[in-house]
Design an enzyme around this catalytic site. Structure first.
Site, PDB file in Angstrom:
ATOM      1  N   ARG A  15       0.842  -1.216   0.000  1.00 54.77           N
ATOM      2  CA  ARG A  15       0.000   0.000   0.000  1.00 54.77           C
ATOM      3  C   ARG A  15       0.872   1.259   0.000  1.00 54.77           C
ATOM      4  O   ARG A  15       1.005   1.921  -1.018  1.00 54.77           O
ATOM      5  CB  ARG A  15      -0.945  -0.041   1.219  1.00 54.77           C
ATOM      6  CG  ARG A  15      -2.100   0.963   1.143  1.00 54.77           C
ATOM      7  CD  ARG A  15      -1.729   2.359   1.563  1.00 54.77           C
ATOM      8  NE  ARG A  15      -1.220   2.453   2.925  1.00 54.77           N
ATOM      9  CZ  ARG A  15      -0.682   3.554   3.432  1.00 54.77           C
ATOM     10  NH1 ARG A  15      -0.576   4.645   2.694  1.00 54.77           N
ATOM     11  NH2 ARG A  15      -0.199   3.571   4.670  1.00 54.77           N
ATOM     12  N   ASP A  16       1.498   1.579   1.123  1.00 47.30           N
ATOM     13  CA  ASP A  16       2.309   2.804   1.205  1.00 47.30           C
ATOM     14  C   ASP A  16       3.441   2.757   0.179  1.00 47.30           C
ATOM     15  O   ASP A  16       3.757   3.750  -0.479  1.00 47.30           O
ATOM     16  CB  ASP A  16       2.890   2.931   2.630  1.00 47.30           C
ATOM     17  CG  ASP A  16       3.251   4.348   3.021  1.00 47.30           C
ATOM     18  OD1 ASP A  16       3.562   5.143   2.134  1.00 47.30           O
ATOM     19  OD2 ASP A  16       3.224   4.673   4.224  1.00 47.30           O
ATOM     20  N   HIS A 206       4.798   4.567  12.858  1.00 47.16           N
ATOM     21  CA  HIS A 206       4.997   4.439  11.404  1.00 47.16           C
ATOM     22  C   HIS A 206       5.956   5.559  10.997  1.00 47.16           C
ATOM     23  O   HIS A 206       5.592   6.725  11.030  1.00 47.16           O
ATOM     24  CB  HIS A 206       3.615   4.582  10.751  1.00 47.16           C
ATOM     25  CG  HIS A 206       3.585   4.666   9.258  1.00 47.16           C
ATOM     26  ND1 HIS A 206       2.971   3.693   8.482  1.00 47.16           N
ATOM     27  CD2 HIS A 206       4.019   5.605   8.380  1.00 47.16           C
ATOM     28  CE1 HIS A 206       3.042   4.037   7.206  1.00 47.16           C
ATOM     29  NE2 HIS A 206       3.664   5.194   7.109  1.00 47.16           N
ATOM     30  N   HIS A 208       8.804   7.362   8.387  1.00 51.19           N
ATOM     31  CA  HIS A 208       9.446   7.533   7.081  1.00 51.19           C
ATOM     32  C   HIS A 208      10.871   8.002   7.333  1.00 51.19           C
ATOM     33  O   HIS A 208      11.198   8.529   8.387  1.00 51.19           O
ATOM     34  CB  HIS A 208       8.656   8.525   6.221  1.00 51.19           C
ATOM     35  CG  HIS A 208       7.425   7.905   5.631  1.00 51.19           C
ATOM     36  ND1 HIS A 208       7.315   7.581   4.298  1.00 51.19           N
ATOM     37  CD2 HIS A 208       6.262   7.515   6.204  1.00 51.19           C
ATOM     38  CE1 HIS A 208       6.129   7.033   4.084  1.00 51.19           C
ATOM     39  NE2 HIS A 208       5.470   6.976   5.217  1.00 51.19           N
ATOM     40  N   CYS A 239       3.686   9.661   0.511  1.00 50.36           N
ATOM     41  CA  CYS A 239       2.313  10.113   0.282  1.00 50.36           C
ATOM     42  C   CYS A 239       2.330  11.158  -0.827  1.00 50.36           C
ATOM     43  O   CYS A 239       3.007  12.175  -0.708  1.00 50.36           O
ATOM     44  CB  CYS A 239       1.739  10.706   1.566  1.00 50.36           C
ATOM     45  SG  CYS A 239       0.119  11.463   1.336  1.00 50.36           S
ATOM     46  N   ASN A 248       9.431   4.747   3.586  1.00 54.40           N
ATOM     47  CA  ASN A 248       9.284   4.243   4.954  1.00 54.40           C
ATOM     48  C   ASN A 248      10.593   3.605   5.419  1.00 54.40           C
ATOM     49  O   ASN A 248      11.462   3.257   4.610  1.00 54.40           O
ATOM     50  CB  ASN A 248       8.239   3.116   4.989  1.00 54.40           C
ATOM     51  CG  ASN A 248       6.823   3.600   4.835  1.00 54.40           C
ATOM     52  OD1 ASN A 248       6.113   3.758   5.805  1.00 54.40           O
ATOM     53  ND2 ASN A 248       6.402   3.849   3.606  1.00 54.40           N
TER      54      ASN A 248
HETATM   55  N1  COA Z   1     -13.413   4.640  -3.452  1.00 52.95           N
HETATM   56  C1  COA Z   1     -13.792   4.902  -4.739  1.00 52.95           C
HETATM   57  N2  COA Z   1     -14.546   5.954  -5.102  1.00 52.95           N
HETATM   58  C2  COA Z   1     -14.957   6.786  -4.123  1.00 52.95           C
HETATM   59  C3  COA Z   1     -14.606   6.571  -2.776  1.00 52.95           C
HETATM   60  C4  COA Z   1     -13.797   5.452  -2.448  1.00 52.95           C
HETATM   61  N3  COA Z   1     -13.403   5.193  -1.205  1.00 52.95           N
HETATM   62  N4  COA Z   1     -15.139   7.565  -2.038  1.00 52.95           N
HETATM   63  C5  COA Z   1     -15.814   8.361  -2.879  1.00 52.95           C
HETATM   64  N5  COA Z   1     -15.715   7.888  -4.140  1.00 52.95           N
HETATM   65  C6  COA Z   1     -16.320   8.462  -5.362  1.00 52.95           C
HETATM   66  C7  COA Z   1     -17.806   8.752  -5.205  1.00 52.95           C
HETATM   67  O1  COA Z   1     -18.546   7.625  -5.576  1.00 52.95           O
HETATM   68  C8  COA Z   1     -17.979   9.876  -6.176  1.00 52.95           C
HETATM   69  O2  COA Z   1     -18.046   9.324  -7.482  1.00 52.95           O
HETATM   70  P1  COA Z   1     -18.875  10.048  -8.654  1.00 52.95           P
HETATM   71  O3  COA Z   1     -18.176  11.369  -8.853  1.00 52.95           O
HETATM   72  O4  COA Z   1     -18.712   9.095  -9.785  1.00 52.95           O
HETATM   73  O5  COA Z   1     -20.254  10.191  -8.104  1.00 52.95           O
HETATM   74  C9  COA Z   1     -16.683  10.658  -6.084  1.00 52.95           C
HETATM   75  O6  COA Z   1     -15.722   9.745  -5.549  1.00 52.95           O
HETATM   76  C10 COA Z   1     -16.747  11.872  -5.198  1.00 52.95           C
HETATM   77  O7  COA Z   1     -17.240  11.491  -3.928  1.00 52.95           O
HETATM   78  P2  COA Z   1     -16.885  12.310  -2.603  1.00 52.95           P
HETATM   79  O8  COA Z   1     -17.475  11.648  -1.448  1.00 52.95           O
HETATM   80  O9  COA Z   1     -17.240  13.766  -2.875  1.00 52.95           O
HETATM   81  O10 COA Z   1     -15.316  12.115  -2.503  1.00 52.95           O
HETATM   82  P3  COA Z   1     -14.194  13.215  -2.546  1.00 52.95           P
HETATM   83  O11 COA Z   1     -14.040  13.741  -3.921  1.00 52.95           O
HETATM   84  O12 COA Z   1     -14.447  14.172  -1.444  1.00 52.95           O
HETATM   85  O13 COA Z   1     -12.890  12.339  -2.259  1.00 52.95           O
HETATM   86  C11 COA Z   1     -11.775  10.630  -1.025  1.00 52.95           C
HETATM   87  C12 COA Z   1     -12.692  11.833  -0.983  1.00 52.95           C
HETATM   88  C13 COA Z   1     -11.455  10.277   0.404  1.00 52.95           C
HETATM   89  C14 COA Z   1     -12.464   9.470  -1.717  1.00 52.95           C
HETATM   90  C15 COA Z   1     -10.487  10.976  -1.835  1.00 52.95           C
HETATM   91  O14 COA Z   1      -9.958  12.192  -1.385  1.00 52.95           O
HETATM   92  C16 COA Z   1      -9.429   9.896  -1.680  1.00 52.95           C
HETATM   93  O15 COA Z   1      -9.575   8.799  -2.223  1.00 52.95           O
HETATM   94  N6  COA Z   1      -8.310  10.156  -0.938  1.00 52.95           N
HETATM   95  C17 COA Z   1      -7.334   9.152  -0.637  1.00 52.95           C
HETATM   96  C18 COA Z   1      -5.957   9.720  -0.723  1.00 52.95           C
HETATM   97  C19 COA Z   1      -4.913   8.687  -0.338  1.00 52.95           C
HETATM   98  O16 COA Z   1      -5.063   7.510  -0.504  1.00 52.95           O
HETATM   99  N7  COA Z   1      -3.757   9.186   0.178  1.00 52.95           N
HETATM  100  C20 COA Z   1      -2.650   8.364   0.559  1.00 52.95           C
HETATM  101  C21 COA Z   1      -2.878   7.496   1.741  1.00 52.95           C
HETATM  102  S1  COA Z   1      -2.993   8.359   3.256  1.00 52.95           S
HETATM  103 ZN    ZN Z   2       3.450   6.321   5.324  1.00 52.86          ZN
END
Ligand code: COA
Ligand code: ZN
Length: 304
Positions: A15-16, A206, A208, A239, A248
């Site tokens: 993942r990371d 955790h 880095h 990230c 990490n």
């Molecule tokens: N997996 C897949 N799709 C997702 C989802 C998830 N967990 N959560 C929301 N969505 C989709 C929704 O279905 C929606 O789709 P649509 O536009 O087709 O209707 C769209 O995303 C927007 O939904 P919303 O709730 O407004 O999400 P957002 O745009 O505010 O995004 C996150 C929020 C959390 C999903 C997004 O910022 C994200 O995935 N961040 C993760 C970052 C990451 O992994 N960083 C590194 C690790 S810490």
């Molecule tokens: Zn990390």
């Protein structure tokens, strides 16, 4: 030194480690990597994340990776940012969830598009659902020791955050130094204080290695009584929403440090190194891990 007999390591490489790589690993190779890590003795592996595929394109194959690793005798964690992520992970039959939020609002907004409080409100019911669904659960707090946008959040803020989480029912809490800026004195002081204030929590660290302090910070955590750590095969990791953050602490470096200091990990360092070799070959890059680099040099000498 005041070292424990055993340390439990959660491998976060799939993942990371992979989320920030410019070159994506094929799904079959991710599955092969997870199998190698399990064979090396990893009992907990964060295999992927169920986030928006636009945020982390490399992990868009989360469900396939989960399905193809279901037979392994390990707890397969997946990182979950919100309720939809939980739903997807549950359908994909993972064994555990790593809920995530940041200690600072600025990073939380950049990473998860919401405030810390909004994340807490959304994640708290998921911890309860995980319990009902029989899944292991932990929450990882990013930017605990420093944030690229807000600087040092301060111990008081972290204590308040942990207090809220403990109140909401989170028992296993990860303190993540996402940008590798912590120092051993800070780690020792903060984790000592947190343990004094919250005696029943299962804390994990955790680190880095951005500033080259990862293993020094592990030692400080051990000295303070922490016995759970995340690490990443080959020292990959980072990230994409935290500028400048690098890999990490490498699993092989951590295992080697601990085992040679008399602390058991139940991981086989040579098998982890073989997994790192596999990754280095597939990603066609030199890894950050110190032990891996030593082995490369020794092999080059032997074949010269
Ligand atoms: N997996 C897949 N799709 C997702 C989802 C998830 N967990 N959560 C929301 N969505 C989709 C929704 O279905 C929606 O789709 P649509 O536009 O087709 O209707 C769209 O995303 C927007 O939904 P919303 O709730 O407004 O999400 P957002 O745009 O505010 O995004 C996150 C929020 C959390 C999903 C997004 O910022 C994200 O995935 N961040 C993760 C970052 C990451 O992994 N960083 C590194 C690790 S810490
Ligand atoms: Zn990390």
């Amino acid at each position: 030194m005041n070292l424990p007999k055993i340390v439990r390591i959660t491998e976060v490489g799939p993942r990371d480690g992979l989320q920030n790589e410019s070159q994506n690993l094929a799904t079959a190779d991710k599955i092969a990597l997870i199998r190698q890590l399990a064979a090396a003795g990893c009992k907990e592996i964060e295999i992927t994340s169920f986030v928006h595929p636009k945020a982390i394109p490399n992990l868009a194959d989360a469900a396939e990776v989960a399905a193809a690793t279901a037979d392994l005798p390990v707890t397969r964690f997946a990182l979950i940012p919100n309720a939809m992520g939980y739903q997807r992970a549950h359908e994909a039959c993972v064994d555990g969830i790593t809920l995530v939020l940041s200690a600072t609002d600025t990073h939380n907004r950049k990473n998860l598009n919401r405030s810390c409080q909004e994340s807490i409100n959304e994640l708290a019911p998921l911890a309860a659902r995980a319990k009902e669904d029989g899944l292991a659960a932990r929450i990882s707090i990013s930017m605990v020791f420093g944030c690229p946008f807000e600087g040092n959040p301060g111990l008081d803020r972290i204590l308040r955050l942990i207090d809220t989480m403990a109140y909401k029912g989170f028992g296993r809490i990860g303190l993540c130094d996402t940008i590798g800026i912590a120092n051993p004195q800070q780690v020792f002081d903060w984790t000592s204080r947190i343990q004094r204030e919250f005696s029943g929590l299962d804390l994990e660290l955790h680190f880095h290695n951005t500033y080259g302090r990862g293993l020094a910070n592990v030692m400080a955590g051990l000295e303070a009584g922490i016995t759970r750590f995340d690490s990443c095969v080959g020292g990959l990791g980072g990230c994409p929403f935290a500028p400048g953050a690098t890999g990490n602490v490498a699993t092989e470096d951590l295992v080697s440090l601990l085992e040679e200091s008399g602390v058991k990990t139940d991981l086989d360092v040579n098998s982890i190194l073989a997994a790192s070799d596999f990754l280095a070959g597939k990603l066609d890059k030199r890894l950050n891990s110190n032990i891996w680099q030593v082995h490369q040099a020794q092999r080059a000498l032997a074949t010269a």
